[in-house]
Every structure is written in structure tokens, then in C-alpha cells.
Write an enzyme that holds these catalytic residues in place. Structure first.
Site, PDB file in Angstrom:
ATOM      1  N   ASN A   1      83.592  15.629 128.997  1.00  0.00           N
ATOM      2  CA  ASN A   1      82.750  14.300 128.753  1.00  0.00           C
ATOM      3  C   ASN A   1      83.579  13.170 129.419  1.00  0.00           C
ATOM      4  O   ASN A   1      85.085  12.606 129.038  1.00  0.00           O
ATOM      5  CB  ASN A   1      82.160  14.308 127.589  1.00  0.00           C
ATOM      6  N   PRO A   2      82.921  11.894 129.284  1.00  0.00           N
ATOM      7  CA  PRO A   2      83.891  10.927 129.732  1.00  0.00           C
ATOM      8  C   PRO A   2      84.742  10.095 129.011  1.00  0.00           C
ATOM      9  O   PRO A   2      85.506  10.102 128.946  1.00  0.00           O
ATOM     10  CB  PRO A   2      82.982   9.297 130.435  1.00  0.00           C
ATOM     11  N   SER A   3      84.336   9.863 127.427  1.00  0.00           N
ATOM     12  CA  SER A   3      85.164   9.533 126.624  1.00  0.00           C
ATOM     13  C   SER A   3      86.234  10.646 126.448  1.00  0.00           C
ATOM     14  O   SER A   3      86.946   9.534 126.047  1.00  0.00           O
ATOM     15  CB  SER A   3      84.679   9.353 125.164  1.00  0.00           C
TER      16      SER A   3
ATOM     17  N   SER B   1      72.040  16.653 123.449  1.00  0.00           N
ATOM     18  CA  SER B   1      73.313  17.211 123.598  1.00  0.00           C
ATOM     19  C   SER B   1      73.533  17.949 124.936  1.00  0.00           C
ATOM     20  O   SER B   1      72.686  19.012 125.182  1.00  0.00           O
ATOM     21  CB  SER B   1      73.172  18.766 122.030  1.00  0.00           C
ATOM     22  N   THR B   2      74.787  18.427 124.934  1.00  0.00           N
ATOM     23  CA  THR B   2      75.243  19.302 125.967  1.00  0.00           C
ATOM     24  C   THR B   2      74.401  20.828 126.287  1.00  0.00           C
ATOM     25  O   THR B   2      74.405  21.333 126.951  1.00  0.00           O
ATOM     26  CB  THR B   2      76.840  19.198 126.312  1.00  0.00           C
ATOM     27  N   GLY B   3      74.900  21.151 125.128  1.00  0.00           N
ATOM     28  CA  GLY B   3      74.555  22.304 123.883  1.00  0.00           C
ATOM     29  C   GLY B   3      73.704  22.562 125.108  1.00  0.00           C
ATOM     30  O   GLY B   3      72.841  23.720 125.331  1.00  0.00           O
TER      31      GLY B   3
ATOM     32  N   ASN C   1      83.645  20.461 126.407  1.00  0.00           N
ATOM     33  CA  ASN C   1      84.183  19.648 126.523  1.00  0.00           C
ATOM     34  C   ASN C   1      85.540  20.237 125.948  1.00  0.00           C
ATOM     35  O   ASN C   1      86.296  19.931 125.374  1.00  0.00           O
ATOM     36  CB  ASN C   1      83.860  19.200 125.365  1.00  0.00           C
TER      37      ASN C   1
ATOM     38  N   HIS D   1      72.953  11.704 119.060  1.00  0.00           N
ATOM     39  CA  HIS D   1      71.906  13.554 118.975  1.00  0.00           C
ATOM     40  C   HIS D   1      71.404  13.686 117.160  1.00  0.00           C
ATOM     41  O   HIS D   1      71.953  13.224 116.204  1.00  0.00           O
ATOM     42  CB  HIS D   1      73.383  14.657 118.906  1.00  0.00           C
TER      43      HIS D   1
END
Ligand SMILES: *[C@@H]1O[C@H](CO)[C@@H](O)[C@H](O)[C@H]1NC(C)=O
Ligand SMILES: *[C@@H]1O[C@H](CO)[C@@H](O)[C@H](O)[C@H]1NC(C)=O
Ligand SMILES: *[C@@H]1O[C@H](CO)[C@@H](O)[C@H](O)[C@H]1NC(C)=O
Ligand SMILES: *[C@@H]1O[C@H](CO)[C@@H](O)[C@H](O)[C@H]1NC(C)=O
Ligand SMILES: *[C@@H]1O[C@H](CO)[C@@H](O)[C@H](O)[C@H]1NC(C)=O
Length: 358
Positions: free
Chosen positions: A193-195, A279-281, A173, A327
Site C-alpha cells: 500500500n502507498p503509505s 479492507s484489502t483482505g 502488504n 475499516h
């Protein structure tokens, strides 16, 4: 005269034996301490590995246990590491399709979105031309990887040197790296991320300068975007791609493969994760487990107090809360702690020692 010599000899002999007895007692105590400690560590690891959920767990007590675990020596367990690596490779194959490439995608085929599988996106000529040839690594091809989460636990951690010592560093991010003493600067892969793009970088088409400047801080790092996770994310990710192509032509911009993320979600759901989406993590920690020899995680700690009960911000760089609907970070943390206890990867919670790990 003789008596005096004898007396001195006797005295020093006694002194010597007292010293020796003392020395051995210390040694024995030290030995018993270390036996007891290693037994405690083993019991603790076994307990953590058999926990199925973190709900209803007293977080203060749990923190105490994590603190004890962080004081236990960590050893790589090749059996567990290989098991996870092989399983992740056969389910998800990051070395082939972490990202959408010309090798794993045909012109005119459709990609199914990760979250809404029934929605599709055709790989037309324009999209095809945006894709890289291949994924730049293979199974186990990287040696020492650091995956750097953005948790407030990294504040004042002094982990920067240790992180920069890794061969490959993954961040999330567009997390800032200006607190380098704590978080390091080396970056090989970074996500956005898109947002975050919609909020922070409006009008990219006419004004790409700010994004280009932010990315220049990460040098040669690849930017990895979830363009095909949900349909609403495609446009902002493509905007980033086009803005950077003009403003920073040397910047690699790549897209997560939706099938990879979908299969990875299924993989961890079969192993007890309940969240709607990983989560991306956890996604990229799993990728690292497959492609790296050694995985070190930093900045993963989803609780508002540190191991000494001091308050922490959400992120090391701000205090904006996570998306709780999507998440379940504490459950993901338990999973990572279990991988640590099994010796598959090493989690770092709390300050780093200043001795770099070999
Ligand atoms: C690795 O873990 C397995 C299963 O728990 C255990 O049997 C084995 O002894 C461990 N290996 C090492 C080197 O610790
Ligand atoms: C993963 O992808 C590579 C490259 O396409 C392929 O050679 C390998 O067989 C795949 N592994 C599995 C387990 O499917
Ligand atoms: C892809 O689709 C376009 C337009 O429908 C067509 O002209 C082209 O021949 C197709 N290419 C391939 C390789 O199928
Ligand atoms: C570090 O970076 C963040 C985000 O880019 C910025 O808000 C902050 O002011 C910077 N701090 C310093 C000390 O430069
Ligand atoms: C880190 O150190 C700064 C300066 O001493 C302090 O203001 C801040 O509260 C500390 N943060 C944490 C999480 O301990």
C-alpha cells in the site's frame, strides 16, 4: 468332564454377550453424541448466519462460539458458492477487471479514482505502456486458493504446509514469509500500500535495491498496487513500478482497477457492510470467491485474544495497529464467518491440524 466344558462355554458366552452389549452401547452413545454434535453445529451455523452486527456482542462468548464452529465439520455448499460467485461476477467481474489492462482500458480514456470518484486520471501513452495485456485468469479458473491475512492468529499456527499446498496463494502488504512453518512461503499475488511505500522505501529512484530484494523473496509473484484508489497513492505506486522495471525487470507490477474496487464496495454495502472502505483482505477474498473453486482463508481474526484467550499481536510479524477510521474489521470478520457457515468458503482460525486437506 462334560460339566466343565459346559461351564466354560457358558462363561465365555456370557463374557461375549457382555462385551457385545458394551460394544453396542458405546456405538449408540457415539452415534447419539455425533447426532447431538451435528445438531449443535447446525444451530450454531444458523445463529451466526442471522447475526446482523458484532457490536454489543460479548467477544469472549463470540470466541467460544467460533471455537465450537472450528470443531464442526465444514462442507462445501455448491448452491451458496455458485450464488456468491455468480453475483460477484455480475457486479464486479474480477476476471475482466481486477486490474487495469490494455484489454479493459483505452488509450486516452480517463479512470475515475475509487474513493474520490470525481477525480480522474488520463491513461496517456506512458501509463498505457505500463499496463499488462489482460487479467491472467478467468471465472473459476483457479482450483484451490489460499488467502493469507496478516493477523497475529497465524503466530504458532503450524499452517505453513497447508497454505503452501494451495494452487494459488494471495498475501498482503509485503507481509514477510520468513516464519514459514506458520505462514508458508508460496506466493502468487501480493499487495503493497502507498503509505507503506512512502514510509519504508524512500528515494526509490536512486535506491531501488532494498525493495527489489524484498520482492525477490516472493519469487514470481505479481505485485498488485492500489494506484487509483486515492489520488495521493498514484505517485508512490508509479515509483515502485519504475524502480522495479530497472532493478527487477521480470517482476510483474499491476494496478487494481478502481471501478472493480468501487463496485465491490457497493456490493458489500448492500449486504450490510458499513465501513467507508473495504479492507484489502475482504477485497481479495471476494476476488478469490469469484475466480477459485475452493477458497481457504488464514490469518483473518481481528481480536486481541486467540480462541483460548491468550494475547495476540496485531500482525503475525509486528504489533502495529490497524487504521480504525477506515475499516471495521470485526464486521468484516462476521461476514467471512457467515460465508464459512454457509459453506461458500473455509475460514481457518487457530492452529492447523497437521493432516493436509485433500
Ligand atoms: C446448501 O444450502 C441450502 C440453503 O441453506 C440448503 O437448502 C442445501 O440443502 C445445502 N446443500 C448442501 C449440499 O448442504
Ligand atoms: C466479465 O468479463 C468478461 C471478459 O471481458 C466477459 O466476457 C463477461 O461477459 C463479463 N461478465 C459479466 C457478467 O459482465
Ligand atoms: C491520444 O492523445 C494523444 C495526445 O492528445 C493523441 O496524439 C493521440 O492521437 C490520441 N490517441 C488516440 C488513440 O486517441
Ligand atoms: C523476517 O522478516 C522481517 C521483515 O522482513 C524482519 O524484520 C525479521 O528480522 C526477519 N526475521 C528473521 C528471523 O529473519
Ligand atoms: C508463539 O511461540 C513463542 C515461542 O514459544 C512465544 O514466545 C509466543 O508468545 C507465541 N505466540 C503466540 C501468539 O502464542
Amino acid at each position: 468332564m462334560h460339566y466343565l466344558v459346559l461351564f466354560i462355554l457358558l462363561c465365555s458366552g456370557t463374557l461375549l454377550s457382555i462385551t457385545l452389549i458394551d460394544y453396542y452401547q458405546h456405538q449408540r452413545d457415539g452415534f447419539l453424541d455425533s447426532v447431538q454434535k451435528s445438531l449443535q453445529c447446525r444451530t450454531l451455523r444458523e445463529r451466526l448466519v442471522t447475526m446482523t452486527t458484532i457490536k454489543k456482542v460479548d467477544i469472549a462468548l463470540f470466541s467460544q462460539e467460533v471455537r465450537e464452529l472450528m470443531n464442526c465439520p465444514w462442507r462445501l455448499n455448491l448452491t451458496h458458492r455458485e450464488l456468491y460467485r455468480t453475483e460477484l461476477w455480475s457486479c464486479c467481474n474480477a476476471s475482466d477487471r481486477l486490474m487495469v489492462t490494455r484489454q479493459n482500458t483505452n488509450l486516452n480514456q480517463s479512470l475515475s479514482y475509487e474513493i474520490h470518484r470525481w477525480k480522474k486520471r488520463k491513461v496517456d501513452q506512458a501509463l498505457w505502456e505500463m499496463l499488462p495485456q489482460t487479467v491472467p485468469w478467468s471465472k473459476g479458473s483457479l482450483s484451490h486458493c489460499a488467502v493469507v491475512g496478516s493477523g497475529g492468529i497465524l503466530q504458532n499456527s503450524s499452517c505453513g504446509a497447508e497454505i503452501d499446498n494451495a494452487d494459488y496463494v494471495i498475501r498482503f502488504n509485503l507481509a514477510p514469509i520468513n516464519k514459514s512453518y506458520d505462514v508458508g512461503v508460496k506466493t502468487d499475488l501480493i499487495t503493497a500500500n502507498p503509505s507503506q511505500i512512502n514510509k519504508g522505501y524512500t528515494d526509490l529512484q536512486r535506491n531501488p535495491g532494498h525493495l527489489a530484494e524484498v520482492l525477490s523473496f516472493y519469487g514470481h509473484a505479481d505485485l498488485l498496487l492500489p494506484a487509483f484508489s486515492s489520488a495521493s497513492g498514484t505517485a508512490p505506486c508509479f515509483k515502485v513500478y519504475h524502480a522495479l522495471r530497472k532493478a527487477r525487470p521480470q517482476q510483474e507490477v499491476v494496478f487494481f482497477h478502481p471501478d472493480y474496487l468501487f463496485e465491490l464496495g457497493r456490493f458489500w454495502r448492500h449486504r450490510g457492510q458499513r465501513a467507508r472502505r473495504l479492507s484489502t483482505g475482504l477485497m481479495l477474498a471476494s476476488t478469490a470467491l469469484e475466480i477459485c473453486e475452493q477458497v481457504h482463508l488464514y490469518g483473518f481474526w481481528p481480536f486481541p485474544l486467540d480462541l483460548s484467550h491468550n494475547p495476540l499481536p496485531h500482525h503475525y510479524y509486528d504489533n502495529v495497529g490497524p487504521n480504525r477510521r477506515m475499516h471495521t474489521m470485526p464486521e468484516e470478520f462476521l461476514l467471512l464467518l457467515q460465508l464459512h457457515s454457509q459453506g461458500a468458503l473455509q475460514l481457518h482460525v487457530g492452529p492447523c491440524t497437521l493432516i493436509p486437506t485433500p
